[in-house]
Design an enzyme around this catalytic site. Structure first.
Site, PDB file in Angstrom:
ATOM      1  N   CYS A   1      -4.267 -11.306 -16.633  1.00  0.00           N
ATOM      2  CA  CYS A   1      -3.424 -11.826 -15.658  1.00  0.00           C
ATOM      3  C   CYS A   1      -3.606 -13.234 -15.295  1.00  0.00           C
ATOM      4  O   CYS A   1      -2.415 -13.750 -14.736  1.00  0.00           O
ATOM      5  CB  CYS A   1      -3.688 -10.877 -14.327  1.00  0.00           C
ATOM      6  SG  CYS A   1      -3.456  -9.118 -14.512  1.00  0.00           S
TER       7      CYS A   1
ATOM      8  N   ASN B   1       3.198  -5.821 -11.438  1.00  0.00           N
ATOM      9  CA  ASN B   1       2.425  -6.517 -12.226  1.00  0.00           C
ATOM     10  C   ASN B   1       2.684  -6.687 -13.415  1.00  0.00           C
ATOM     11  O   ASN B   1       2.632  -5.883 -14.049  1.00  0.00           O
ATOM     12  CB  ASN B   1       0.951  -5.861 -11.571  1.00  0.00           C
ATOM     13  CG  ASN B   1       0.032  -6.994 -12.401  1.00  0.00           C
ATOM     14  OD1 ASN B   1       0.259  -7.772 -12.883  1.00  0.00           O
ATOM     15  ND2 ASN B   1      -1.195  -6.604 -11.915  1.00  0.00           N
TER      16      ASN B   1
ATOM     17  N   HIS C   1      -0.077 -14.811  -8.552  1.00  0.00           N
ATOM     18  CA  HIS C   1       0.242 -13.892  -9.344  1.00  0.00           C
ATOM     19  C   HIS C   1       0.532 -12.460  -8.416  1.00  0.00           C
ATOM     20  O   HIS C   1       0.308 -12.191  -7.431  1.00  0.00           O
ATOM     21  CB  HIS C   1      -1.237 -13.364  -9.721  1.00  0.00           C
ATOM     22  CG  HIS C   1      -1.390 -12.129 -10.516  1.00  0.00           C
ATOM     23  ND1 HIS C   1      -0.442 -11.838 -11.519  1.00  0.00           N
ATOM     24  CD2 HIS C   1      -2.156 -11.235 -10.492  1.00  0.00           C
ATOM     25  CE1 HIS C   1      -0.612 -10.823 -12.063  1.00  0.00           C
ATOM     26  NE2 HIS C   1      -1.704 -10.232 -11.692  1.00  0.00           N
TER      27      HIS C   1
HETATM   28  O1  UT7 Z   1      -3.505  -8.077 -11.805  1.00  0.00           O
HETATM   29  C1  UT7 Z   1      -4.907  -7.688 -11.816  1.00  0.00           C
HETATM   30  C2  UT7 Z   1      -5.386  -7.784 -10.546  1.00  0.00           C
HETATM   31  N1  UT7 Z   1      -5.402  -6.195 -10.217  1.00  0.00           N
HETATM   32  C3  UT7 Z   1      -5.275  -5.906  -8.753  1.00  0.00           C
HETATM   33  O2  UT7 Z   1      -4.948  -7.215  -8.119  1.00  0.00           O
HETATM   34  C4  UT7 Z   1      -4.989  -4.589  -8.302  1.00  0.00           C
HETATM   35  C5  UT7 Z   1      -6.061  -4.622  -7.264  1.00  0.00           C
HETATM   36  N2  UT7 Z   1      -5.956  -3.260  -6.641  1.00  0.00           N
HETATM   37  C6  UT7 Z   1      -4.877  -2.826  -5.642  1.00  0.00           C
HETATM   38  O3  UT7 Z   1      -3.937  -3.455  -5.854  1.00  0.00           O
HETATM   39  C7  UT7 Z   1      -5.338  -1.555  -5.116  1.00  0.00           C
HETATM   40  O4  UT7 Z   1      -6.542  -1.264  -4.948  1.00  0.00           O
HETATM   41  C8  UT7 Z   1      -4.378  -0.452  -5.514  1.00  0.00           C
HETATM   42  C9  UT7 Z   1      -2.920  -0.492  -5.183  1.00  0.00           C
HETATM   43  C10 UT7 Z   1      -4.709  -0.250  -6.968  1.00  0.00           C
HETATM   44  C11 UT7 Z   1      -4.920   0.880  -4.790  1.00  0.00           C
HETATM   45  O5  UT7 Z   1      -4.797   0.849  -3.562  1.00  0.00           O
HETATM   46  P1  UT7 Z   1      -5.910   1.029  -2.341  1.00  0.00           P
HETATM   47  O6  UT7 Z   1      -5.354   0.745  -1.111  1.00  0.00           O
HETATM   48  O7  UT7 Z   1      -6.947   0.199  -2.832  1.00  0.00           O
HETATM   49  O8  UT7 Z   1      -6.173   2.598  -2.580  1.00  0.00           O
HETATM   50  P2  UT7 Z   1      -7.242   3.388  -3.168  1.00  0.00           P
HETATM   51  O9  UT7 Z   1      -7.699   3.137  -4.435  1.00  0.00           O
HETATM   52  O10 UT7 Z   1      -8.485   3.184  -2.146  1.00  0.00           O
HETATM   53  O11 UT7 Z   1      -6.736   4.808  -3.124  1.00  0.00           O
HETATM   54  C12 UT7 Z   1      -6.373   5.654  -1.774  1.00  0.00           C
HETATM   55  C13 UT7 Z   1      -5.783   6.767  -2.101  1.00  0.00           C
HETATM   56  C14 UT7 Z   1      -6.839   7.689  -2.882  1.00  0.00           C
HETATM   57  O12 UT7 Z   1      -6.948   8.963  -2.450  1.00  0.00           O
HETATM   58  P3  UT7 Z   1      -8.235   9.665  -1.744  1.00  0.00           P
HETATM   59  O13 UT7 Z   1      -9.391   9.216  -2.490  1.00  0.00           O
HETATM   60  O14 UT7 Z   1      -8.297   8.530  -0.245  1.00  0.00           O
HETATM   61  O15 UT7 Z   1      -7.628  11.077  -1.400  1.00  0.00           O
HETATM   62  C15 UT7 Z   1      -6.144   7.739  -4.239  1.00  0.00           C
HETATM   63  O16 UT7 Z   1      -6.520   8.834  -5.142  1.00  0.00           O
HETATM   64  O17 UT7 Z   1      -4.681   6.996  -2.567  1.00  0.00           O
HETATM   65  C16 UT7 Z   1      -4.670   7.752  -3.843  1.00  0.00           C
HETATM   66  N3  UT7 Z   1      -4.004   7.181  -4.683  1.00  0.00           N
HETATM   67  C17 UT7 Z   1      -2.638   7.392  -4.934  1.00  0.00           C
HETATM   68  N4  UT7 Z   1      -1.640   8.279  -4.020  1.00  0.00           N
HETATM   69  C18 UT7 Z   1      -0.492   8.280  -4.370  1.00  0.00           C
HETATM   70  C19 UT7 Z   1      -4.110   6.319  -5.935  1.00  0.00           C
HETATM   71  N5  UT7 Z   1      -3.142   6.046  -6.605  1.00  0.00           N
HETATM   72  C20 UT7 Z   1      -1.740   6.959  -5.996  1.00  0.00           C
HETATM   73  C21 UT7 Z   1      -0.546   6.993  -6.258  1.00  0.00           C
HETATM   74  N6  UT7 Z   1       0.100   7.507  -5.505  1.00  0.00           N
HETATM   75  N7  UT7 Z   1       0.025   6.235  -7.062  1.00  0.00           N
END
Ligand code: UT7
Length: 323
Positions: free
Chosen positions: A113, A280, A250
């Site tokens: 990225c 992204n 980004h």
């Molecule tokens: O470009 C390179 C750099 N990349 C980034 O900057 C990405 C950085 N990370 C992020 O943007 C975020 O961490 C994400 C958008 C990927 C995830 O958001 P989050 O607030 O960190 O969510 P999480 O991973 O803590 O997941 C929360 C919940 C989980 O369920 P439980 O364990 O709380 O029951 C996930 O399984 O959300 C669930 N989950 C989803 N639910 C519905 C994960 N993906 C999805 C989805 N739809 N697509």
């Protein structure tokens, strides 16, 4: 002294835009979750006949037209991508050929990225070193080809596209008021390589592999890394947050962008956001965001623009330039 000045810009997106609602039919997700957690409403997904080379070529042609230049007048092409058309040759030489350019040289840069930030910084060094007068810098990606379409934690986040800038050598006395790239700061740390990676490659599995990400872990590091590298770029330039006209970060996650801007003290009205419509797009994300803010008249000649990116590796970096 010589400074690298933006002569033109361009962008290209695939034909097909894919909404969050379409993902609801593929994986266990909702439009509401995607919008709340990321700010993404839709992203472009390449059809089979649209590749990194074809999108990159379209963006390059648009940037050349905007600069009023022909490929004959370009010395070097640098393509930032992690999704090349082939393992080799570099997709940059394919784009060179598609542009009908058979002089000069071309190569790919791979910093995921942060690729576009690495690429313009490299172009700037070639220009200031006297080895190139005009450089086409492209960020082009087809991340949809790397996605595991059954993994809801990653497949909803990424999109495809390309953006390009033409940079040219310009005489300068070196003051911060003059046009061109003023300062940059680049970082990487491979200790984080397993937090965001592709689980395949020519030297290991012999296959392309799929993107894997510990999203929460990436998120945890993102804001501190982004703000550190921006502070370093400001220090090198002798400038501060109040001097900038536009922050073009980004476009990975709206929450990361908002938190970084808040921590740095950049007001929301100076922040360019396109993650809502592009998702992204990795190395294409910054030049695609630039193209939107140029097209709608926000970024104008003479504005001080701050670019930033962070991603797999980890890699991260920032560039300050007077448009
Ligand atoms: O470009 C390179 C750099 N990349 C980034 O900057 C990405 C950085 N990370 C992020 O943007 C975020 O961490 C994400 C958008 C990927 C995830 O958001 P989050 O607030 O960190 O969510 P999480 O991973 O803590 O997941 C929360 C919940 C989980 O369920 P439980 O364990 O709380 O029951 C996930 O399984 O959300 C669930 N989950 C989803 N639910 C519905 C994960 N993906 C999805 C989805 N739809 N697509």
């Amino acid at each position: 002294m010589i400074r690298s000045v933006v002569l033109g810009s361009g962008a290209a997106t695939p034909r097909r835009s894919m909404s969050n609602a379409e993902f609801e039919k593929i994986v266990d997700t909702t439009d509401e979750w995607i919008v709340q957690r990321t700010g993404i409403h839709s992203r472009f997904i390449a059809d089979a006949d649209e590749t990194t080379a074809t999108l990159g070529t379209r963006a390059a042609e648009a940037a050349l037209a905007d600069a009023g230049l022909t490929p004959d007048e370009i010395d070097l092409i640098i393509l930032a991508t992690s999704t090349p058309d082939n393992t080799f040759p570099a997709t940059a030489v394919d784009i060179q050929n598609r542009l009908g350019m058979h002089h000069g040289f071309a190569f790919d840069i791979q910093a995921v990225c942060t690729g576009f930030i690495y690429a313009i910084t490299t172009a700037d060094l070639y220009i200031r070193g006297g080895m190139a007068k005009r450089v086409l810098v492209i960020g082009a990606e087809t991340f949809s080809r790397l996605l595991d379409w059954e993994d809801r934690t990653t497949c909803v986040l990424f999109g495809d596209g390309a953006g390009a800038l033409v940079l040219g050598a310009s005489d300068s006395t070196g003051t911060v008021g003059e046009r061109g790239i003023i300062s940059a700061s680049l970082r990487s740390d491979g200790a984080h390589k397993d937090k965001l990676f592709v689980d395949g490659g020519p030297s290991t599995t012999g296959s392309i592999g799929h993107l894997r990400m510990q999203g929460r872990e990436v998120f945890k590091h993102a804001v501190a890394m982004i703000t550190d590298v921006i502070t370093s770029a400001f220090e090198r330039a002798g400038l501060g947050v109040d001097d900038i006209d536009w922050f073009v970060p980004h476009q990975a996650n709206r929450r990361i962008i908002d938190a970084s801007a808040r921590k740095l003290g950049i007001p929301p009205e100076k922040v360019v956001i396109t993650v809502d419509r592009h998702g992204n797009t990795s190395a294409a994300s910054v030049p695609l965001a630039l193209s939107v803010a140029i097209a709608d008249g926000r970024i104008k000649k003479g504005d001080l623009v701050l670019l930033e990116a962070m991603g797999g590796g980890f890699t991260w970096g920032a560039v300050l330039l007077r448009w």
